[in-house]
Scaffold this active site. Structure first.
Site, PDB file in Angstrom:
ATOM      1  N   HIS A  56     -11.380  -0.527  11.975  1.00  0.00           N
ATOM      2  CA  HIS A  56     -11.633   0.082  10.661  1.00  0.00           C
ATOM      3  C   HIS A  56     -12.474  -0.851   9.760  1.00  0.00           C
ATOM      4  O   HIS A  56     -11.997  -1.314   8.720  1.00  0.00           O
ATOM      5  CB  HIS A  56     -10.302   0.464   9.972  1.00  0.00           C
ATOM      6  CG  HIS A  56     -10.476   1.554   8.956  1.00  0.00           C
ATOM      7  ND1 HIS A  56      -9.522   2.505   8.696  1.00  0.00           N
ATOM      8  CD2 HIS A  56     -11.517   1.840   8.120  1.00  0.00           C
ATOM      9  CE1 HIS A  56      -9.955   3.325   7.743  1.00  0.00           C
ATOM     10  NE2 HIS A  56     -11.164   2.935   7.386  1.00  0.00           N
TER      11      HIS A  56
ATOM     12  N   GLU B 148      -2.880   2.909  12.507  1.00  0.00           N
ATOM     13  CA  GLU B 148      -3.583   1.637  12.285  1.00  0.00           C
ATOM     14  C   GLU B 148      -2.589   0.626  11.736  1.00  0.00           C
ATOM     15  O   GLU B 148      -1.816   0.979  10.838  1.00  0.00           O
ATOM     16  CB  GLU B 148      -4.738   1.841  11.297  1.00  0.00           C
ATOM     17  CG  GLU B 148      -5.797   2.785  11.844  1.00  0.00           C
ATOM     18  CD  GLU B 148      -6.997   2.978  10.903  1.00  0.00           C
ATOM     19  OE1 GLU B 148      -7.074   2.293   9.867  1.00  0.00           O
ATOM     20  OE2 GLU B 148      -7.844   3.826  11.221  1.00  0.00           O
TER      21      GLU B 148
ATOM     22  N   ARG C   8     -11.724   9.243   9.657  1.00  0.00           N
ATOM     23  CA  ARG C   8     -10.279   9.000   9.700  1.00  0.00           C
ATOM     24  C   ARG C   8      -9.768   9.390  11.087  1.00  0.00           C
ATOM     25  O   ARG C   8     -10.242  10.380  11.673  1.00  0.00           O
ATOM     26  CB  ARG C   8      -9.556   9.858   8.655  1.00  0.00           C
ATOM     27  CG  ARG C   8      -9.706   9.377   7.239  1.00  0.00           C
ATOM     28  CD  ARG C   8      -8.976   8.046   6.991  1.00  0.00           C
ATOM     29  NE  ARG C   8      -9.104   7.611   5.617  1.00  0.00           N
ATOM     30  CZ  ARG C   8     -10.087   6.838   5.145  1.00  0.00           C
ATOM     31  NH1 ARG C   8     -11.045   6.399   5.948  1.00  0.00           N
ATOM     32  NH2 ARG C   8     -10.094   6.479   3.866  1.00  0.00           N
TER      33      ARG C   8
HETATM   34  C1  GLV Z   1     -12.618   3.477   4.160  1.00  0.00           C
HETATM   35  O1  GLV Z   1     -12.235   4.023   5.144  1.00  0.00           O
HETATM   36  C2  GLV Z   1     -12.617   4.040   2.852  1.00  0.00           C
HETATM   37  O2  GLV Z   1     -12.145   5.177   2.659  1.00  0.00           O
HETATM   38  O3  GLV Z   1     -13.092   3.351   1.934  1.00  0.00           O
END
Ligand code: GLV
Length: 323
Positions: free
Chosen positions: A281, A262, A234
């Site tokens: 991401h 983001e 994160r």
């Molecule tokens: C992605 O970042 C998730 O938490 O699935």
């Protein structure tokens, strides 16, 4: 009367279609995240919510959703959901652990190689017509994973899967975990030691108040010159401002799949830094992993709607179990 479910993310119709026979669905098809006021409005009389990381499920959203029986997120992380508020309201929160481990570990290793062998930078360099000579002895030199000491912060399933891959590369492995853990061939050290000893530091811990900015300004400053920071966890695990300063000075490199904000704003300083490999991401973004995630999220949603315990629950306290 049919129970109402809100789906706050855009999913293919063939995935959503089977739910239409069972529930009255309200589906968000905008490409941008669903605004909180719309979510609050839609949830006023809904019993189920299927969501993703892009929609923060705040305490006030939860407080206003008086009929809500289940929140199911298509993610392993639940830091976008006020878990304490959900638990206080006795709402189970479903998530999707397990199924995205391999895809995310692959991407972490990919980022290590991309950052250290300057793959994205070399690709940009070629496309801008800079390859005017043939083979050059000193062109775009990087460093080897086989010679690197790699520090893994967080030895949960993704951290462990990353370690399994790195063994194959011959890297020297160092680890830190919140709770004691022993893994073959991994020297367990404290965080200060890990940051200052490693050529590559890779973050794999969940985001919690304790891990917020675990890659702090001080720890980043203690990293070796030329070392790289990899983040597939994160954005808020890192002091992003401090990292940008380290990257701008050319002292560190980075491979980042996650950010404090983001999507990354178009004028973000990271976008102008050649020594940072940036991805939007996509840690779990393979066809099979995303299918497994949505299947698990739908199972959680259905179970919650029919009052059964969720198979993958992030707040088992709602069933009187400890976490
Ligand atoms: C992605 O970042 C998730 O938490 O699935």
């Amino acid at each position: 009367m049919t129970s109402k479910c809100v789906i706050s993310l855009d999913l293919p119709e063939d995935v959503v279609a089977p739910l239409r026979d069972q529930f009255d669905l309200l589906t968000w098809s905008g490409k941008e995240a669903m605004p909180e006021v719309t979510l609050q409005d839609w949830l006023a009389d809904a019993e189920g919510l299927l969501c993703s990381l892009s929609t923060p499920i705040t305490a006030s959203v939860i407080a206003d959703a008086r009929q809500l029986k289940v929140i199911s997120t298509m993610s392993v992380g639940v830091d976008h959901i006020d878990l304490a508020a959900a638990t206080a309201a006795c709402i189970p929160v479903g998530h999707t652990p397990g199924v995205l481990v391999d895809s995310t570990a692959d991407l972490a290793v990919g980022l290590m190689i991309a950052a250290n062998r300057r793959i994205a930078e070399a690709d940009r360099w070629m496309r801008t017509g800079q390859w005017s000579q043939g083979w050059q002895s000193d062109l775009l030199l990087g460093s080897d994973l086989s010679r690197a000491t790699v520090g893994i912060v967080g030895l949960g399933p993704i951290g462990e899967a990353t370690i399994r891959r790195l063994r194959g590369f011959g890297a020297t492995l160092v680890g830190w975990n919140r709770t004691p853990k022993a893994l073959k061939g991994v020297e367990m050290v404290d965080l200060e030691d890990l940051f200052c000893r490693c050529d590559i530091v890779s973050l794999h811990t969940a985001l919690t108040p304790e891990t917020f900015q675990i890659a702090s300004r001080q720890r980043l400053a203690s990293m070796r010159s030329g070392a790289s920071l990899i983040n597939t966890g994160r954005g808020d695990l890192v002091d992003e401002e401090a990292l940008i300063e380290e990257l701008s000075s050319g002292r560190l490199r980075a491979g980042l799949d996650v950010f404090k904000t983001e999507p990354l704003p178009a004028d973000h300083p990271l976008l102008s830094l050649d020594n940072a490999v940036l991805l939007p991401h996509v840690g779990s973004a393979t066809f099979s992993t995303r299918m497994a995630m949505v299947t698990r999220a739908l199972e959680n949603l259905r179970a919650g709607m029919s009052g059964e315990p969720l198979s993958f629950c992030a707040n088992p306290e709602v069933y009187g179990l400890s976490v």
